[in-house]
Design an enzyme around this catalytic site. Structure first.
Site, PDB file in Angstrom:
ATOM      1  N   LEU A 199      -1.443 -23.462  21.827  1.00  0.00           N
ATOM      2  CA  LEU A 199      -1.018 -23.415  23.098  1.00  0.00           C
ATOM      3  C   LEU A 199      -1.519 -25.025  23.879  1.00  0.00           C
ATOM      4  O   LEU A 199      -2.637 -25.217  23.622  1.00  0.00           O
ATOM      5  CB  LEU A 199      -1.621 -22.589  24.110  1.00  0.00           C
ATOM      6  CG  LEU A 199      -1.218 -22.180  25.545  1.00  0.00           C
ATOM      7  CD1 LEU A 199      -1.810 -20.918  25.662  1.00  0.00           C
ATOM      8  CD2 LEU A 199      -1.531 -23.366  26.505  1.00  0.00           C
ATOM      9  N   HIS A 247      12.367 -29.466  13.841  1.00  0.00           N
ATOM     10  CA  HIS A 247      11.545 -28.627  14.450  1.00  0.00           C
ATOM     11  C   HIS A 247      10.115 -28.986  14.642  1.00  0.00           C
ATOM     12  O   HIS A 247       9.434 -28.356  15.492  1.00  0.00           O
ATOM     13  CB  HIS A 247      11.492 -27.172  13.760  1.00  0.00           C
ATOM     14  CG  HIS A 247      10.326 -27.299  12.479  1.00  0.00           C
ATOM     15  ND1 HIS A 247      10.228 -27.876  11.654  1.00  0.00           N
ATOM     16  CD2 HIS A 247       9.414 -25.937  12.302  1.00  0.00           C
ATOM     17  CE1 HIS A 247       9.251 -27.418  11.053  1.00  0.00           C
ATOM     18  NE2 HIS A 247       8.539 -26.578  11.487  1.00  0.00           N
ATOM     19  N   GLY A 248       9.421 -29.923  13.935  1.00  0.00           N
ATOM     20  CA  GLY A 248       8.217 -30.300  13.923  1.00  0.00           C
ATOM     21  C   GLY A 248       8.057 -31.829  13.095  1.00  0.00           C
ATOM     22  O   GLY A 248       9.057 -32.412  12.654  1.00  0.00           O
ATOM     23  N   HIS A 260      12.973 -21.496  16.026  1.00  0.00           N
ATOM     24  CA  HIS A 260      13.342 -22.387  14.878  1.00  0.00           C
ATOM     25  C   HIS A 260      13.052 -21.665  13.436  1.00  0.00           C
ATOM     26  O   HIS A 260      13.284 -22.507  12.204  1.00  0.00           O
ATOM     27  CB  HIS A 260      12.429 -23.597  14.821  1.00  0.00           C
ATOM     28  CG  HIS A 260      10.875 -23.688  14.822  1.00  0.00           C
ATOM     29  ND1 HIS A 260      10.159 -24.328  15.934  1.00  0.00           N
ATOM     30  CD2 HIS A 260       9.825 -22.681  14.268  1.00  0.00           C
ATOM     31  CE1 HIS A 260       8.803 -24.118  15.588  1.00  0.00           C
ATOM     32  NE2 HIS A 260       8.969 -23.302  14.789  1.00  0.00           N
ATOM     33  N   ASN A 261      13.118 -20.251  13.433  1.00  0.00           N
ATOM     34  CA  ASN A 261      13.167 -19.446  12.268  1.00  0.00           C
ATOM     35  C   ASN A 261      14.219 -18.111  12.349  1.00  0.00           C
ATOM     36  O   ASN A 261      13.508 -17.240  12.762  1.00  0.00           O
ATOM     37  CB  ASN A 261      11.817 -18.902  11.741  1.00  0.00           C
ATOM     38  CG  ASN A 261      10.824 -19.985  10.927  1.00  0.00           C
ATOM     39  OD1 ASN A 261      11.094 -21.261  11.079  1.00  0.00           O
ATOM     40  ND2 ASN A 261       9.732 -19.469  10.755  1.00  0.00           N
ATOM     41  N   GLY A 269       4.232 -31.622  17.558  1.00  0.00           N
ATOM     42  CA  GLY A 269       3.663 -32.494  16.684  1.00  0.00           C
ATOM     43  C   GLY A 269       2.195 -31.948  16.369  1.00  0.00           C
ATOM     44  O   GLY A 269       2.069 -30.781  16.627  1.00  0.00           O
ATOM     45  N   SER A 301       4.105 -34.479  20.994  1.00  0.00           N
ATOM     46  CA  SER A 301       5.323 -33.583  20.802  1.00  0.00           C
ATOM     47  C   SER A 301       6.321 -34.489  21.652  1.00  0.00           C
ATOM     48  O   SER A 301       6.221 -35.282  22.252  1.00  0.00           O
ATOM     49  CB  SER A 301       5.086 -32.406  21.101  1.00  0.00           C
ATOM     50  OG  SER A 301       3.982 -31.756  20.565  1.00  0.00           O
ATOM     51  N   MET A 306      -1.708 -31.735  16.901  1.00  0.00           N
ATOM     52  CA  MET A 306      -2.691 -31.375  18.155  1.00  0.00           C
ATOM     53  C   MET A 306      -3.143 -32.781  18.611  1.00  0.00           C
ATOM     54  O   MET A 306      -3.675 -33.107  19.674  1.00  0.00           O
ATOM     55  CB  MET A 306      -3.572 -30.641  17.819  1.00  0.00           C
ATOM     56  CG  MET A 306      -4.594 -30.728  16.862  1.00  0.00           C
ATOM     57  SD  MET A 306      -5.680 -29.523  16.868  1.00  0.00           S
ATOM     58  CE  MET A 306      -6.650 -30.218  15.343  1.00  0.00           C
TER      59      MET A 306
END
Lengths: 143, 485
Positions: free
Chosen positions: B207, B408-409, B334-335, B384, B390, B386
């Site tokens: 978060l 997705h990342g 994303h899954n 992205g 992102s 921490m």
């Protein structure tokens, strides 16, 4: 420790190799490797609760898969961190049956140094092998 | 890593492995990446994207996105469209963490208002949003009530006071995949998941409080449509999934498919993690209905967490969440696997789209996205590390080449053990705080594993998706505070 974590198999996850002189010892070692992925010191798990469970499968490697999956299940369903000192395996007509006696306690972030949640045991490069000194397995867990 | 010599360059961002590369390939494999990202990909990507190309019923190509790396069965970043009549469904094309996804919530606060109190704010969130190994949530449900969550998703949250009506619209598929059937769920899956709603989990789940700096806004007009209107505006990003429930659904059906894939259906797969069943079979239909339950649980999980975040902000700043402008930008999965209509050789066709570590990115004017985004395309959220930041992106018309799918990342490049050997969690926390990012974690070891150095460069990934015409960059978001599971 009768297991070691492998560095270069699973970039995003955790891979390990476990071994034992016989199958019960291999299964006990692999169980410790799974639990040790989640908690940094296995000795910090007190034998507060005892439980027994059994699993079966016609193939030996999937017997180990089902056995390790039980530890992941108890971690979420009952919040239990488990060690499995007693494992017995019998082979019948329809395959293998395993009986396990486990002990452990509820996970406690204050007491246990928790590392990362194991989501699942995977079948990627999953293997159980007979070797000169007994048995060996390679396991990759999704974290 | 060595790129296979058979790789053919189609464009600056598209690379192809032909069907001759591996026996059994039914379609070519296409990897979206700049040459630099392609060179950084691990061998697993090439092996797995071509294994997927052998699955019955696959249409056009087996795809991998620019953040691709080794996964289980499919690579992470993988996508495959299947003909629902002739094709298969595979848990390996969805992932163990079914409907792992991203959610972005706005505030009307600025960095200057939040910065002096960031420690207290992150601490307050850390105490109220459970994270880490085996954590349980504050929503206490019976198994029967949990079945409602599994079948209704975010709509259950709306009925029970955990959602605003507009949250539902701002969630992919309205926060509920229709056709979920809780009778297809095992007791084990239920046991693992019913008390985990409202929890982050661990690993790479987080978060994050982020800032949209003026210099990081790529397209101010679309940013305004997405709700980013103030200089140095604060937003909250969330990354998590269906927790133990989804993991068990995936495991249960992986075991079932393993026993039928070859014996009953005569399908030979290159990897046991690609075990599957025909989509149009009892096992395939059951998995689809069970998977949808996990998808819905994940939407509800993120929704309940957002409810908690709104409560914390409201108490902390002494204003209602409405007055704090805590509206959702969007929630993207994303899954998943989903039936969608797409054009294939000029004809509209229904396809089963497997997205495994890849994101749906519908372009402007498409059905299925909120009316307010019809001119911009749907918001896409790419998380992205921490430490680095992102992206908020938008869907593009040209993404039809990949059935409207993007990254997705950022994707890992370093193993967890290697990261932990190089970095100590406490030291990383201090260093990050000096750089203006305050982190709280459920696990120091886990924190070290998630260090920025262990991930691909998110800027290159986002840029590659834009160069390829899959999604365009709108805002780069920088971390200010982070809670890591």
């Amino acid at each position: 420790m009768p297991f070691r974590y492998l560095q270069h198999i699973a970039t995003a996850d955790i891979a390990f190799e476990a071994w034992g002189k016989d199958l019960p010892e291999l299964f006990r070692s692999a169980a410790d490797a799974v639990t040790n992925t989640m908690v940094s010191d296995l000795e910090s798990i007190a034998p507060g609760k005892k439980l027994e469970f059994d699993v079966s499968h016609e193939d030996l490697d999937l017997l180990l898969f089902n056995f390790l999956q039980e530890l992941v299940y108890f971690k979420d369903a009952q919040k239990l961190l488990l060690r499995v000192p007693e494992v017995s395996i019998t082979r019948g007509k329809s395959g293998y049956t395993l009986k396990a006696s486990a002990f452990g306690e509820e996970l406690d972030a204050e007491k246990h140094h928790l590392i990362v949640d194991v989501k699942a045991i995977t079948l990627y490069r999953f293997a159980v092998r007979r070797v000169e000194k007994g048995w060996e397995a390679t396991v990759v867990v999704d974290v | 890593m060595a790129i296979p010599s058979a790789v053919r360059k189609i464009s600056e961002t598209i690379w192809e492995l032909p069907v001759s590369y591996k026996e059994g390939m039914l379609v070519p494999a296409r990897i979206y990446a700049t040459e630099k990202l392609l060179r950084e990909m691990d061998d697993g990507v090439f092996e797995q994207v071509t294994n997927v190309a052998c699955l019955p019923g696959i249409v056009k190509y087996s795809y991998c996105m620019p953040d691709g790396h080794w996964g289980y069965g499919f690579p992470i970043g993988g996508m495959a469209a299947m003909d629902p009549g002739k094709g298969v469904i595979s848990p390996g094309g969805i992932g163990f963490d079914i409907n792992c996804g991203m959610r972005l919530v706005l505030t009307n606060l600025t960095y200057d208002e939040v910065r002096p109190r960031i420690r207290e704010l992150v601490d307050a969130l850390f105490y109220r949003v459970p994270a880490g190994v085996g954590s349980t949530g504050f929503v206490k449900l019976s198994h029967d009530e949990f079945c409602q969550v599994a079948e209704k998703g975010s709509r259950w949250c709306l009925r029970n006071g955990y959602a605003w009506p507009e949250d539902i619209e701002m969630t992919e598929e309205g926060g509920c995949f229709a056709g979920a059937d809780a009778s297809k769920i095992s007791k084990k899956a239920m046991d693992r998941g019913y008390n985990q709603i409202g929890t982050l989990g661990s690993g790479n789940h987080y978060l994050e409080i982020q800032v949209a700096r003026p210099e990081n806004i790529h397209d101010p007009e679309t940013a305004r449509t997405f709700g980013i209107t103030l200089p140095n505006q604060i937003v909250v990003m969330l990354h998590c999934g269906s927790r133990g429930f989804g993991h068990q659904v995936a495991t249960d059906y992986l075991q079932l498919f393993l026993s039928v894939v070859e014996r009953k259906y005569g399908i030979k797969v290159k990897d046991r993690e690609l075990s599957c069943a025909p989509f149009n079979s009892p096992e395939g239909r059951d998995y689809f209905a069970a998977m949808k339950c996990a998808v819905n649980m994940a939407f509800a999980n993120r929704q309940v967490i957002v409810h908690r975040i709104r409560e914390v902000f409201s108490e902390f700043f002494n204003k209602s969440p409405e007055d704090l402008g805590m509206n959702m930008v969007y929630d993207v999965a994303h899954n998943t696997a989903k039936l969608e209509k797409h054009s294939v050789e000029g004809k509209r066709k229904e396809l089963l789209i497997h997205r495994k570590g890849s994101t749906r990115a519908f372009g402007p004017g498409m059905e299925g996205i909120p009316a307010c985004y019809s001119e911009t395309g749907q918001p896409v959220i790419i998380g992205g590390s921490m430490e680095t930041g992102s992206y908020l992106l938008a869907g593009m018309k040209t993404a039809d080449q990949a059935f409207f799918t993007t990254a997705h990342g950022s994707g890992r490049t370093m193993s967890r053990h290697q990261a932990k050997k190089m970095i100590r969690g406490q030291k990383l926390q201090r260093e990050m705080e000096e750089r203006g990012i305050y982190v709280r974690t459920a696990s120091w070891g886990g924190l070290a594993e998630e260090a920025g150095i262990a991930y691909k460069d998110i800027d290159s990934v986002a840029e590659a998706t834009e160069l390829a015409g899959l999604s365009r960059r709108i805002v780069r978001l920088l971390p200010v505070g982070n809670i890591k599971g």
